[in-house]
Write a protein that holds these residues in place. Structure first.
Motif, PDB file in Angstrom:
ATOM      1  N   ARG A 199     -43.308 -22.129 -11.503  1.00  0.00           N
ATOM      2  CA  ARG A 199     -44.087 -21.906 -11.974  1.00  0.00           C
ATOM      3  C   ARG A 199     -44.950 -20.559 -10.430  1.00  0.00           C
ATOM      4  O   ARG A 199     -45.662 -19.091 -11.236  1.00  0.00           O
ATOM      5  CB  ARG A 199     -45.843 -22.290 -11.443  1.00  0.00           C
ATOM      6  CG  ARG A 199     -47.313 -21.838 -12.115  1.00  0.00           C
ATOM      7  CD  ARG A 199     -47.710 -22.982 -12.756  1.00  0.00           C
ATOM      8  NE  ARG A 199     -47.484 -23.789 -13.764  1.00  0.00           N
ATOM      9  CZ  ARG A 199     -47.366 -23.228 -15.305  1.00  0.00           C
ATOM     10  NH1 ARG A 199     -48.026 -22.666 -15.547  1.00  0.00           N
ATOM     11  NH2 ARG A 199     -46.890 -24.054 -16.552  1.00  0.00           N
ATOM     12  N   ARG A 200     -44.297 -20.315  -9.932  1.00  0.00           N
ATOM     13  CA  ARG A 200     -44.669 -19.267  -8.701  1.00  0.00           C
ATOM     14  C   ARG A 200     -42.701 -18.586  -8.932  1.00  0.00           C
ATOM     15  O   ARG A 200     -42.825 -17.276  -8.137  1.00  0.00           O
ATOM     16  CB  ARG A 200     -44.247 -20.083  -7.085  1.00  0.00           C
ATOM     17  CG  ARG A 200     -45.311 -21.360  -6.865  1.00  0.00           C
ATOM     18  CD  ARG A 200     -45.109 -21.959  -5.655  1.00  0.00           C
ATOM     19  NE  ARG A 200     -43.895 -22.388  -4.943  1.00  0.00           N
ATOM     20  CZ  ARG A 200     -44.276 -23.482  -5.132  1.00  0.00           C
ATOM     21  NH1 ARG A 200     -44.915 -24.539  -5.807  1.00  0.00           N
ATOM     22  NH2 ARG A 200     -42.385 -24.302  -4.625  1.00  0.00           N
ATOM     23  N   GLY A 201     -42.332 -18.657  -9.873  1.00  0.00           N
ATOM     24  CA  GLY A 201     -40.875 -17.869 -10.047  1.00  0.00           C
ATOM     25  C   GLY A 201     -40.046 -17.968  -8.445  1.00  0.00           C
ATOM     26  O   GLY A 201     -39.068 -17.149  -8.275  1.00  0.00           O
ATOM     27  N   THR A 202     -39.990 -18.703  -7.758  1.00  0.00           N
ATOM     28  CA  THR A 202     -39.152 -19.215  -6.517  1.00  0.00           C
ATOM     29  C   THR A 202     -37.966 -19.935  -6.549  1.00  0.00           C
ATOM     30  O   THR A 202     -37.045 -20.077  -5.953  1.00  0.00           O
ATOM     31  CB  THR A 202     -39.465 -19.800  -5.564  1.00  0.00           C
ATOM     32  OG1 THR A 202     -40.144 -21.073  -5.580  1.00  0.00           O
ATOM     33  CG2 THR A 202     -40.840 -18.886  -4.778  1.00  0.00           C
ATOM     34  N   HIS A 203     -37.311 -20.825  -7.607  1.00  0.00           N
ATOM     35  CA  HIS A 203     -36.396 -21.457  -7.973  1.00  0.00           C
ATOM     36  C   HIS A 203     -35.586 -20.455  -8.125  1.00  0.00           C
ATOM     37  O   HIS A 203     -33.802 -20.191  -7.918  1.00  0.00           O
ATOM     38  CB  HIS A 203     -36.414 -21.547  -9.510  1.00  0.00           C
ATOM     39  CG  HIS A 203     -36.769 -20.534 -10.772  1.00  0.00           C
ATOM     40  ND1 HIS A 203     -37.375 -20.312 -10.864  1.00  0.00           N
ATOM     41  CD2 HIS A 203     -35.909 -19.832 -11.578  1.00  0.00           C
ATOM     42  CE1 HIS A 203     -37.256 -18.861 -11.603  1.00  0.00           C
ATOM     43  NE2 HIS A 203     -36.688 -19.258 -12.329  1.00  0.00           N
ATOM     44  N   VAL A 204     -35.593 -19.475  -8.103  1.00  0.00           N
ATOM     45  CA  VAL A 204     -34.347 -18.376  -8.454  1.00  0.00           C
ATOM     46  C   VAL A 204     -33.749 -17.768  -6.723  1.00  0.00           C
ATOM     47  O   VAL A 204     -33.048 -17.265  -7.122  1.00  0.00           O
ATOM     48  CB  VAL A 204     -34.455 -15.913  -9.238  1.00  0.00           C
ATOM     49  CG1 VAL A 204     -35.036 -16.612 -10.383  1.00  0.00           C
ATOM     50  CG2 VAL A 204     -35.812 -15.950  -7.923  1.00  0.00           C
ATOM     51  N   THR A 205     -34.581 -18.643  -5.799  1.00  0.00           N
ATOM     52  CA  THR A 205     -33.670 -18.463  -5.040  1.00  0.00           C
ATOM     53  C   THR A 205     -32.874 -19.528  -4.686  1.00  0.00           C
ATOM     54  O   THR A 205     -31.807 -19.705  -3.191  1.00  0.00           O
ATOM     55  CB  THR A 205     -34.878 -18.192  -3.501  1.00  0.00           C
ATOM     56  OG1 THR A 205     -35.766 -19.743  -3.309  1.00  0.00           O
ATOM     57  CG2 THR A 205     -35.486 -16.811  -3.773  1.00  0.00           C
ATOM     58  N   ASP A 206     -32.147 -20.869  -5.331  1.00  0.00           N
ATOM     59  CA  ASP A 206     -31.641 -21.679  -5.040  1.00  0.00           C
ATOM     60  C   ASP A 206     -30.500 -21.170  -5.452  1.00  0.00           C
ATOM     61  O   ASP A 206     -30.382 -20.536  -6.533  1.00  0.00           O
ATOM     62  CB  ASP A 206     -32.149 -22.958  -6.735  1.00  0.00           C
ATOM     63  CG  ASP A 206     -32.273 -24.255  -6.412  1.00  0.00           C
ATOM     64  OD1 ASP A 206     -30.770 -24.490  -6.444  1.00  0.00           O
ATOM     65  OD2 ASP A 206     -32.595 -25.341  -5.766  1.00  0.00           O
ATOM     66  N   PRO A 207     -28.810 -22.228  -4.424  1.00  0.00           N
ATOM     67  CA  PRO A 207     -27.667 -22.012  -5.226  1.00  0.00           C
ATOM     68  C   PRO A 207     -27.540 -21.777  -6.389  1.00  0.00           C
ATOM     69  O   PRO A 207     -26.027 -21.717  -6.385  1.00  0.00           O
ATOM     70  CB  PRO A 207     -27.665 -22.453  -4.065  1.00  0.00           C
ATOM     71  CG  PRO A 207     -28.858 -23.242  -2.975  1.00  0.00           C
ATOM     72  CD  PRO A 207     -29.671 -22.358  -3.189  1.00  0.00           C
ATOM     73  N   LEU A 208     -28.126 -22.933  -6.995  1.00  0.00           N
ATOM     74  CA  LEU A 208     -27.874 -23.724  -7.985  1.00  0.00           C
ATOM     75  C   LEU A 208     -28.208 -22.426  -9.716  1.00  0.00           C
ATOM     76  O   LEU A 208     -27.794 -22.827 -10.529  1.00  0.00           O
ATOM     77  CB  LEU A 208     -28.005 -24.694  -8.841  1.00  0.00           C
ATOM     78  CG  LEU A 208     -27.361 -25.746  -7.974  1.00  0.00           C
ATOM     79  CD1 LEU A 208     -28.043 -26.953  -7.796  1.00  0.00           C
ATOM     80  CD2 LEU A 208     -26.228 -25.763  -7.880  1.00  0.00           C
ATOM     81  N   VAL A 209     -29.061 -21.747  -8.681  1.00  0.00           N
ATOM     82  CA  VAL A 209     -29.697 -20.432 -10.447  1.00  0.00           C
ATOM     83  C   VAL A 209     -28.947 -18.836  -9.276  1.00  0.00           C
ATOM     84  O   VAL A 209     -29.079 -18.424  -8.966  1.00  0.00           O
ATOM     85  CB  VAL A 209     -30.922 -20.312 -10.112  1.00  0.00           C
ATOM     86  CG1 VAL A 209     -31.735 -19.427 -10.914  1.00  0.00           C
ATOM     87  CG2 VAL A 209     -31.319 -21.019 -10.511  1.00  0.00           C
ATOM     88  N   THR A 210     -28.733 -18.091 -10.736  1.00  0.00           N
ATOM     89  CA  THR A 210     -28.097 -17.350 -10.502  1.00  0.00           C
ATOM     90  C   THR A 210     -28.698 -15.930 -11.692  1.00  0.00           C
ATOM     91  O   THR A 210     -29.194 -16.644 -12.664  1.00  0.00           O
ATOM     92  CB  THR A 210     -26.607 -17.003 -11.376  1.00  0.00           C
ATOM     93  OG1 THR A 210     -25.518 -17.806 -10.205  1.00  0.00           O
ATOM     94  CG2 THR A 210     -25.877 -15.803 -10.463  1.00  0.00           C
TER      95      THR A 210
END
Length: 300
Positions: free
Chosen positions: A248-259
């Motif tokens: 919802r915040r869009g911060t998942h893209v900073t996770d190392p498992l996300v590209t």
């Protein structure tokens, strides 16, 4: 036969679980302030809706306006994409992700007033759309996000369920598919470069969000000539649950498992996945998705 001065309106009275049903007369009145004839299109099904929209555009209407949610928008986009016909959007659905991603006012009456003003002033905004080609050679367009991973599997499961009704059906589908979660081997080619991966999530965005505000492609810009591609490596059930609030915040893209990537053309394939675009069932993978700059003239 319609006049080239007409405004054709596709309205879905069931959008947003009917909560905006009573506002349609006022929306039509606001659109009429553009000084043109406003004509409400009649359709008994989603397929009929696309046909009447195509007919209106072929007849040369000044604008096609969609009153509803992302599903209604998706139907109308099939008719206006690449034609030069002005497109107006009055958000009246549950999610309204395309409206949010393109700066359309969230209030239906304000959105209608903005469309009328744009028509009076001869003003529009040129935006990109995504063009999808299936293995059968069929072409579909979408404005927001195409889901081709766990989210698409959930949609497919929910569509097959007859109970429960409403949002609870999707909640149950999430629970059932999370229990079956497994990584898939994806073939992913971006502008000719092989980015194939094993994972559980793949989304291609023209705008940033889907599912009513989940910012899966948070940096997507519908006027940059590029599609945003977000993929996730294999995630366990615990990791998926941990990542979900960050969508919802869009911060998942900073996770190392996300590209994240950007590309003009995306080729994607994995067995057993049906792609969903703008929340609508599209076609089985493989799919070719290309960004088409300026394919939409948005009145706002």
């Amino acid at each position: 036969m319609s006049s080239s001065d007409d405004i054709a309106v596709l309205a879905n009275p069931r959008a947003g679980r009917g909560r905006h049903r009573g506002v349609l007369p006022a929306v039509l009145e606001r659109l009429g302030a553009a000084g043109r004839t406003v004509r409400l299109l009649e359709a008994a099904s989603a397929e009929d809706a696309e046909k009447v929209c195509h007919r209106a555009v072929t007849d040369g209407v000044a604008a096609l306006v969609a009153v509803g949610g992302d599903g209604t928008v998706h139907r109308a986009l099939q008719a206006v994409a690449g034609t030069g016909t002005g497109f107006g959007l009055v958000p009246a659905g549950t999610g309204n992700d395309f409206a949010a991603g393109t700066g359309v006012p969230s209030d239906p009456l304000s959105a209608a007033e903005a469309i009328a003003a744009a028509l009076r002033d001869g003003r529009d905004r040129s935006l990109d759309l995504a063009r999808v080609t299936t293995t059968q050679g069929d072409v579909r367009w979408f404005g927001a996000v195409l889901a081709a991973g766990f989210d698409a599997v959930v949609n497919e499961r929910a569509n097959r369920m007859v109970w429960p009704r409403g949002p609870r059906r999707y909640d149950l589908a999430i629970v059932l598919e999370t229990a079956r979660l497994r990584p898939r081997s994806y073939t992913l080619v971006l502008d000719g470069v092989d980015r194939s991966f094993d994972g559980v999530l793949a989304a291609i965005g023209n705008t940033s969000s889907y599912g009513g505000g989940l910012r899966i492609c948070p940096d997507a810009d519908p006027a940059d000539g590029l599609l945003d591609v977000v993929v996730a490596a294999p995630l366990g059930r615990r990791e998926l649950v941990r990542l979900k609030p960050r969508l919802r915040r869009g911060t998942h893209v900073t996770d190392p498992l996300v590209t994240s990537y950007r590309a003009r053309e995306v080729r994607i394939d994995t067995p057993g996945i049906i792609g969903y675009a703008d929340g609508e069932r599209l076609a089985a993978l493989p799919l070719v998705i290309s960004c088409e700059p300026g394919a939409l003239r948005l009145l706002r």
